[in-house]
Structures are given as structure tokens and as C-alpha cells.
Motif scaffolding. Structure first.
Motif, short mmCIF file in Angstrom:
data_model
loop_
_atom_site.label_atom_id
_atom_site.label_comp_id
_atom_site.label_asym_id
_atom_site.label_seq_id
_atom_site.Cartn_x
_atom_site.Cartn_y
_atom_site.Cartn_z
N LEU A 1 0.99 -1.23 0.02
CA LEU A 1 0.09 0.11 -0.12
C LEU A 1 0.80 1.41 0.01
O LEU A 1 2.08 1.22 0.60
N GLY A 2 0.22 2.35 -0.58
CA GLY A 2 1.01 3.64 -0.59
C GLY A 2 1.87 3.84 -1.68
O GLY A 2 2.29 5.17 -1.85
N HIS A 3 2.05 3.00 -2.70
CA HIS A 3 2.81 3.18 -3.96
C HIS A 3 2.46 4.31 -4.66
O HIS A 3 3.24 5.22 -5.21
N ALA A 4 1.13 4.26 -5.01
CA ALA A 4 0.40 5.09 -6.04
C ALA A 4 0.50 6.56 -5.35
O ALA A 4 0.67 7.36 -5.93
N ALA A 5 0.30 6.56 -4.11
CA ALA A 5 0.10 7.84 -3.40
C ALA A 5 1.79 8.57 -3.09
O ALA A 5 1.85 9.83 -3.43
N GLN A 6 2.61 7.97 -3.20
CA GLN A 6 3.99 8.22 -3.28
C GLN A 6 4.20 8.89 -4.53
O GLN A 6 5.11 9.83 -4.72
N ALA A 7 3.78 8.09 -5.73
CA ALA A 7 4.11 8.68 -7.11
C ALA A 7 3.41 9.64 -7.44
O ALA A 7 4.09 10.82 -7.75
N LEU A 8 2.26 9.95 -6.71
CA LEU A 8 1.58 11.25 -6.98
C LEU A 8 2.20 12.41 -6.24
O LEU A 8 2.31 13.58 -6.87
N LYS A 9 2.73 12.24 -5.23
CA LYS A 9 3.67 13.13 -4.30
C LYS A 9 4.80 13.66 -5.31
O LYS A 9 4.96 14.65 -5.34
N SER B 1 4.37 2.73 -11.91
CA SER B 1 3.98 1.59 -12.55
C SER B 1 2.53 1.40 -11.47
O SER B 1 1.46 1.11 -12.03
N ALA B 2 2.77 1.70 -10.20
CA ALA B 2 1.76 1.41 -9.28
C ALA B 2 0.62 2.37 -9.59
O ALA B 2 -0.72 2.23 -9.57
N LEU B 3 0.92 3.60 -10.07
CA LEU B 3 -0.13 4.44 -10.20
C LEU B 3 -0.89 4.56 -11.50
O LEU B 3 -2.12 4.44 -11.74
N HIS B 4 0.09 4.01 -12.64
CA HIS B 4 -0.47 4.09 -13.92
C HIS B 4 -1.07 2.66 -14.46
O HIS B 4 -1.91 3.06 -15.36
N ARG B 5 -0.48 1.74 -13.87
CA ARG B 5 -0.59 0.46 -14.32
C ARG B 5 -0.99 -0.69 -13.11
O ARG B 5 -0.21 -1.52 -13.03
N PRO B 6 -2.09 -0.18 -12.35
CA PRO B 6 -2.52 -1.12 -11.33
C PRO B 6 -2.91 -2.45 -11.91
O PRO B 6 -3.47 -2.70 -12.97
N GLN B 7 -2.49 -3.50 -10.87
CA GLN B 7 -2.79 -4.83 -11.16
C GLN B 7 -4.11 -5.41 -10.76
O GLN B 7 -3.86 -5.64 -9.42
N PRO B 8 -5.25 -5.71 -11.29
CA PRO B 8 -6.34 -6.13 -10.79
C PRO B 8 -6.29 -7.53 -9.96
O PRO B 8 -5.51 -8.37 -10.62
N ARG B 9 -6.41 -7.86 -8.95
CA ARG B 9 -6.34 -9.14 -8.15
C ARG B 9 -7.46 -10.35 -8.56
O ARG B 9 -7.87 -10.64 -7.36
N GLY C 1 -4.88 6.07 -1.12
CA GLY C 1 -5.73 5.50 -2.32
C GLY C 1 -4.91 5.25 -3.69
O GLY C 1 -3.89 5.11 -3.59
N ASP C 2 -5.94 4.70 -4.65
CA ASP C 2 -5.42 4.10 -5.81
C ASP C 2 -4.41 3.21 -5.82
O ASP C 2 -3.45 2.76 -6.72
N ASP C 3 -4.66 2.21 -4.83
CA ASP C 3 -3.91 1.07 -4.83
C ASP C 3 -4.23 -0.18 -5.52
O ASP C 3 -3.48 -0.90 -6.09
N TYR C 4 -5.75 -0.24 -5.51
CA TYR C 4 -6.42 -1.36 -6.32
C TYR C 4 -6.02 -2.68 -5.60
O TYR C 4 -5.68 -3.62 -6.64
N GLU C 5 -5.36 -2.70 -4.48
CA GLU C 5 -5.18 -4.18 -4.00
C GLU C 5 -6.58 -4.39 -3.25
O GLU C 5 -7.60 -3.58 -3.07
N LEU C 6 -6.71 -5.60 -2.78
CA LEU C 6 -7.98 -6.30 -2.02
C LEU C 6 -7.59 -6.27 -0.68
O LEU C 6 -6.62 -6.34 -0.21
#
Length: 310
Positions: free
Chosen positions: A156-164, A178-186, A248-253
Motif C-alpha cells: 500500500l501507498g505506492h501510488a500515493a508516493q508516485a502522486l507526491k 507503475s503502481a499509479l499508472h498500471r494497477p494490477q487487478p487481483r 488510495g489508488d492502490d487497487y489491492e484487495l
């Protein structure tokens, strides 16, 4: 280019498991006997969900991926999608890249685009996703039980870090982008949890906000251990807490399951090659308590993203 030439050139691809696809007033699909149809929709708006200068292929991938993630949270197999898109102009280079990203994600997860609509206007992308699930096996938000373990997948938190990084015009590490732009649906995790988990949700607005939806629907509270959450932000600062817990923007379950299923869930993670972290348990009364390594409560001003408050 006309509306119909845009559809024909960029969005009309062969459809799988479809009785009638693009080209009529509606598509026709048949749901296998003994299955239910799962339906969800998500909208991506320029300036809200992505920067206007984001590469079009990333926008296409993410538009599809965030919808497939909703199917994963239900334990459904994603099958079909419809795309409605408003375009400021018919830019062939942008459309070529957008459709390439969209269909790359769709094909990776077995989804057919079976219809939709195009119009002129500020860039807005809305997908409706449909999937199938064996009858009465859907994962829901209201199924959590008292004493359930609480889990999340991935980091968790990778997309938020990228946004920052992007907001401050700094160079961003590739794994965060990659976490921000290409999330991987589980999807495979959701399917594996069908008869094991009591409840599930995908983390789009932040762990606390989305876990809160499960707890509210199930009339429960939760206690979370910060050290058990999988992330790469070691310093216990308020900014780091916020990025992991509410970025947010993690798209993990995030899901809950009985303690008796603990080893089975660990084995699922090993089989899928996916980190699964047990981070706490459900309890009474309502609300979420997050405790640091010293068992002190962590408090945040906000629990996650809200389109009408943020």
C-alpha cells in the motif's frame, strides 16, 4: 474523423463469449447456467483521476484495470466491458495509444469490449464492466463477522508516493509510477477467496476509507497494527501514515476471513506469488483503531479520498 469511424478504427475488436458485439443498438450476452452476472462502472475524469499530460496508453490501461478490480473484489471473473468516452478532439495519435493500453489490459484479463458511446467534450472515460460468478459465491461488504482477521494484498501507498513525486515535479521511481499508472487487478485472488473470505473490497480511496465501508455494512469495528501493513515507508511520520492508510489508488484487495482460514490464505498468497498481509481483526464497537509499534493510536485528519470533499 466521424464518431463511427473512431469506433471502427480504434475500439472494434473481436469479442469472446458474446452472442452479439459492437455494431448494433445493444450487445447480447448469455450468462452460463448456475452463474450470476456482476456489473460495476467507474469513471475517470481528466484532472481528477489523471494528469492531463498522462500518456494515453497509461490512461487506457488504468480505465480498464480499475473496473476489473471491482470484479476481483466480488470474486467474479471479468468478461465484458462497454466504453463511453468524451473526447475534446479526434486525435489519431492519442486514440491509437489509448486503445492500445485499454486492449492490452482487457486481453490480459480476458475481457471483451462489446459496446459503448463516443462524443465530443472534456476528456471523460466511463467503463461498465460485467463478469460472472457461481451463484451465491459473491464476496460482499456486509459479510464480515466479529473476530475475523483483516488482510490486504500487495503493498500500500505506492501510488500515493508516485502522486507526491509528480505533484512536486520530482523524478519518480519506476515501481511507484507503475503502481499509479498500471494497477494490477487481483482477479485470481478474488476467485481463490470465494468460499474462504467473509467480505472483500478493493482499495481505491484508501485502506481506512474502504475497510470502513466493510465495517459499516457489517456493523463492526476494527483494530489494525501499523507494523503489519505491507509498505515501503519506514519512517513513522504523519505524511507516511497518510499515504499508506488513506492515499488510495492502490487497487489491492482488503478482505476479512475467519482465523481458521489463516494458513489457507497464506498458501494462496504463496501459490499466486502475491504478498498477503494479516493486519488486524474485527471487533466491537464501531470505528477503526490503528496502533503503532508502541501500541499507541495513530490519528489522521482524513480517512481517504472523497470526490466532494478533497
Amino acid at each position: 474523423m466521424s464518431e463511427f469511424s473512431i469506433i471502427q478504427q480504434y475500439f472494434n475488436r473481436p469479442c469472446q463469449e458474446t452472442d452479439l458485439g459492437i455494431g448494433d443498438d445493444a450487445a447480447l450476452i448469455s450468462v452460463p447456467q448456475g452463474y450470476q452476472l456482476a456489473i460495476s462502472t467507474d469513471m475517470l475524469v481528466s484532472g481528477t483521476h489523471f494528469f492531463p499530460d498522462t500518456a494515453a496508453n497509461h490512461i487506457g490501461w488504468k480505465a480498464m484495470a480499475v473496473n476489473i478490480s471491482d470484479m476481483a473484489a466480488m470474486g467474479a471473473e471479468a468478461k465484458w466491458a462497454t466504453l463511453s468516452i468524451a473526447l475534446p478532439e479526434a486525435n489519431p495519435a492519442w486514440l491509437n495509444q489509448f486503445s492500445a493500453g485499454l486492449f492490452e489490459c482487457a486481453e490480459q484479463f480476458g475481457v471483451s469490449v462489446i459496446g459503448g458511446d463516443t462524443t465530443r467534450g472534456p476528456l471523460n472515460i466511463s467503463l461498465q464492466i460485467m463478469g460472472v460468478i457461481p451463484r451465491d459465491q459473491a464476496l460482499t461488504r456486509h459479510g464480515a463477522q466479529l473476530g475475523d482477521e483483516i488482510w490486504h494484498s500487495g503493498y500500500l501507498g505506492h501510488a500515493a508516493q508516485a502522486l507526491k513525486y509528480l505533484q512536486s515535479n520530482q523524478s519518480c521511481p519506476a515501481n511507484l509510477l507503475s503502481a499509479l499508472h498500471r494497477p494490477q487487478p487481483r482477479i485470481q485472488l478474488g476467485i481463490a477467496l470465494r468460499t474462504i473470505a467473509h467480505s472483500a473490497i478493493d482499495i481505491s480511496d484508501g485502506l481506512l476509507a474502504d475497510l470502513g465501508h466493510i465495517l459499516e455494512a457489517s456493523a463492526l469495528g476494527a483494530e489494525i497494527a501499523w507494523p503489519n501493513i505491507a509498505h515501503q515507508l519506514k519512517a513513522p511520520t504523519e505524511d507516511n501514515y497518510a499515504m499508506v492508510l488513506s492515499g488510495g489508488d492502490d487497487y489491492e484487495l482488503c478482505f476479512t476471513a475467519p482465523p481458521s482460514a489463516h494458513e489457507q490464505i497464506v498458501a494462496i498468497g504463496q501459490t499466486l506469488g502475491l504478498p498477503l498481509s494479516c493486519i488486524g481483526h474485527t471487533c466491537q464497537p464501531s470505528g477503526i483503531r490503528v496502533l503503532d509499534a508502541q501500541q499507541q493510536a495513530i490519528t489522521l485528519q482524513g480517512k481517504g479520498y472523497d470526490h466532494f470533499k478533497n
